[in-house]
Design a protein around this motif. Structure first.
Motif: not given
Length: 528
Positions: A293-310
């Motif tokens: 769950n921790a790895r999944l959370a980190e991956s999903r949150q990183a993807q969401a943050a990357e999309a917002m930054t772009a």
């Protein structure tokens, strides 16, 4: 056979190692293409790579066709004439000998009997009246630009390469260049911030730090497409923020569910009603699930943050500047400036302005126009007291600030922040920073030394120092504010001036700019 200019995988860096162009692919055909982009992004460099003035560090530039290159400034020698700019001094001399009966048979065989007519036609296409023996030093900067452009089209190249061709031209000169390009049927690559000129283009190529993007159609078509891109970028940002919130809620739900299961397991363990081997298996599953769950959370949150930054980066690139300016409280009936019977100049017996009477009342927006040499800058010097009239009177009834083309109001040795505090001694640090932020000088950007700024940044800093005051001056005077600015900077200046409620006295030949800032009246010099 169609002619072309092709850039393939081009990389070019400045001598200090700053990369301007990286792995660039771009091509131009027999079209009129406007090349736009912020100052310093590499537009002039691109033209110089085509001509061979510069050599890329990597990649190739292929030119199929002949070139005519107009640089931003036309350098002239003391003996050069219009004919030498065209490269036809000897050919004209031969025609002169023939007319005087001094030419031999070989001369007559070599004579170009159409030369004078073609020379006159080329000069007429750019609206310039000049004789072949006219010294270039006797022409104004704008006239020299027109003569140089006439010399290019005289040679009928397959491609015109024009670097800011309408800079420093008066209204007639700009119109002549615009009309010439509108009728040009070979290739042309035009670096320009002149929106009227860009309306005649077949395509707009935007150069950014990310590369080059081609837009079919003229300036209006390009701006419409950019507006759609901005709208799409805002939607993408909203979607990215919504997705990030959903990810956060989902991961919170998963974490709470796992916490409840772990709590139930601990209660069973405390009661002792589960075998030891089952307790060990439950612990192992819990630890594995927690790690996954921790790895999944980190991956999903990183993807969401990357999309917002772009999405945010796209909006920062595309979003035009909007500013708010404190009111001047200038009453509509207040006299601002009055000139009565003014005659003035610089050389005795040679007045630039003669018997001029003119007044401004309230928040009028007055454009001063006229041909080069008609006295526009002289009028501004009279209005600000830098020049005294020979006859008549000049009275200024309000505070005034003037921004000339060099923005000499600012001290180049000081930072933007220090200049603001110098010009507005009553402003504290918070007011200073807030005012500069409204003009996009946030945080460390406000600490840049004025001498290091680009033309667009310099004018924006001058506007920030003047219009960012608690009470801006009721009269603002501008001398050719859009010269040498890129279009983003021009639109930033327009936004600042639209928000200003005081009186404006502006010298400019840029019609879209005058329209954008809401000019209400014109003073046309040299028209009686």
């Amino acid at each position: 056979m169609p002619h072309s200019i092709t850039f393939s995988k081009i990389t070019w860096s400045t001598p200090d190692g700053h990369t301007l162009l990286s792995n660039l692919d771009l091509s131009f055909g027999s079209e009129r293409a406007g090349l736009v982009g912020r100052n310093g992004v590499g537009k002039t460099t691109l033209l110089r790579l085509v001509t061979g003035d510069l050599t890329p560090q990597a990649g190739t530039v292929t030119v199929d066709g002949t070139l005519g290159f107009l640089r931003q400034s036309v350098q002239v020698g003391p003996e050069e004439t219009v004919a030498s700019l065209f490269g036809i001094v000897e050919a004209l001399a031969l025609l002169g000998r023939a007319a005087r009966g001094e030419a031999d048979a070989d001369d007559l065989a070599d004579a170009d009997w159409t030369l004078e007519a073609r020379l006159a036609a080329a000069l007429a296409r750019v609206g310039l009246e000049a004789e072949p023996d006219t010294p270039l030093s006797a022409l104004s900067g704008g006239q020299r630009t027109r003569a140089a452009l006439a010399a290019l089209i005289f040679r009928e190249p397959d491609f015109l390469l024009l670097d800011e061709p309408t800079n420093n031209l008066d209204r007639d000169g700009r119109r002549a260049v615009i009309d010439m390009l509108a009728g040009w049927r070979a290739g042309a690559v035009v670096v320009s911030h002149d929106r009227e000129l860009l309306e005649t283009m077949d395509a707009i190529v935007e150069l950014t730090t990310l590369g080059a993007t081609r837009y079919g159609g003229n300036w209006s078509a390009y701006r419409a497409r950019k507006a759609l891109e901005l709208s799409a970028a805002h939607r993408d940002l909203a979607d990215a923020e919504k997705h990030a919130a959903e990810v956060a809620r989902t991961m919170q739900t998963i974490a709470e569910r796992k916490a409840r299961k772990d709590s139930a397991g601990r209660r069973k363990k405390a009661r002792g009603d589960l075998p030891r081997i089952m307790l060990g298996a439950m612990k192992e599953r819990s630890e594995l699930t927690g790690g996954a769950n921790a790895r999944l959370a980190e991956s999903r949150q990183a993807q969401a943050a990357e999309a917002m930054t772009a999405a945010r980066e796209r909006i920062e690139i595309l979003q035009p500047l909007t500013v708010t300016v404190p009111p001047t409280h200038l009453p509509a009936s207040r006299m601002v400036l009055r000139m009565e019977g003014v005659t003035a100049g610089y050389l005795p017996g040679n007045p630039v302005i003669r018997d001029l009477s003119f007044a401004m009342t309230g928040p009028e927006r007055v454009a001063v126009t006229g041909s080069n040499g008609s006295g526009k800058t002289t009028l501004l010097a009279l209005a600000t007291g830098q020049l005294q009239p020979w006859q008549g009177s000049v009275r200024l009834f309000t505070d005034v600030a003037m921004l000339d083309q060099r923005v000499s109001l600012l001290d180049p040795a000081l930072s933007i922040r220090d200049n603001f505090r110098r010009i507005n001694p009553g402003a504290d640090e918070n007011a200073c920073r807030a005012a500069l932020a409204r003009f996009m000088f946030r945080a460390d950007a406000a600490l840049q030394t004025v001498g290091s700024l680009s033309g667009g940044q310099l004018l924006r800093a001058g506007l920030a120092a003047v219009l960012g005051a608690a009470t801006p001056p009721p009269l603002l005077i501008l001398d050719e504010p859009t010269n040498h600015l890129d279009i983003d900077s021009i639109e930033a200046v327009e936004a600042g001036l639209r928000a200003y409620d005081g009186a404006l006295l502006v010298v400019s030949h840029d019609e879209p700019f005058l329209e954008a800032i809401g000019i209400t009246r014109r003073l046309v010099l040299g028209a009686g």
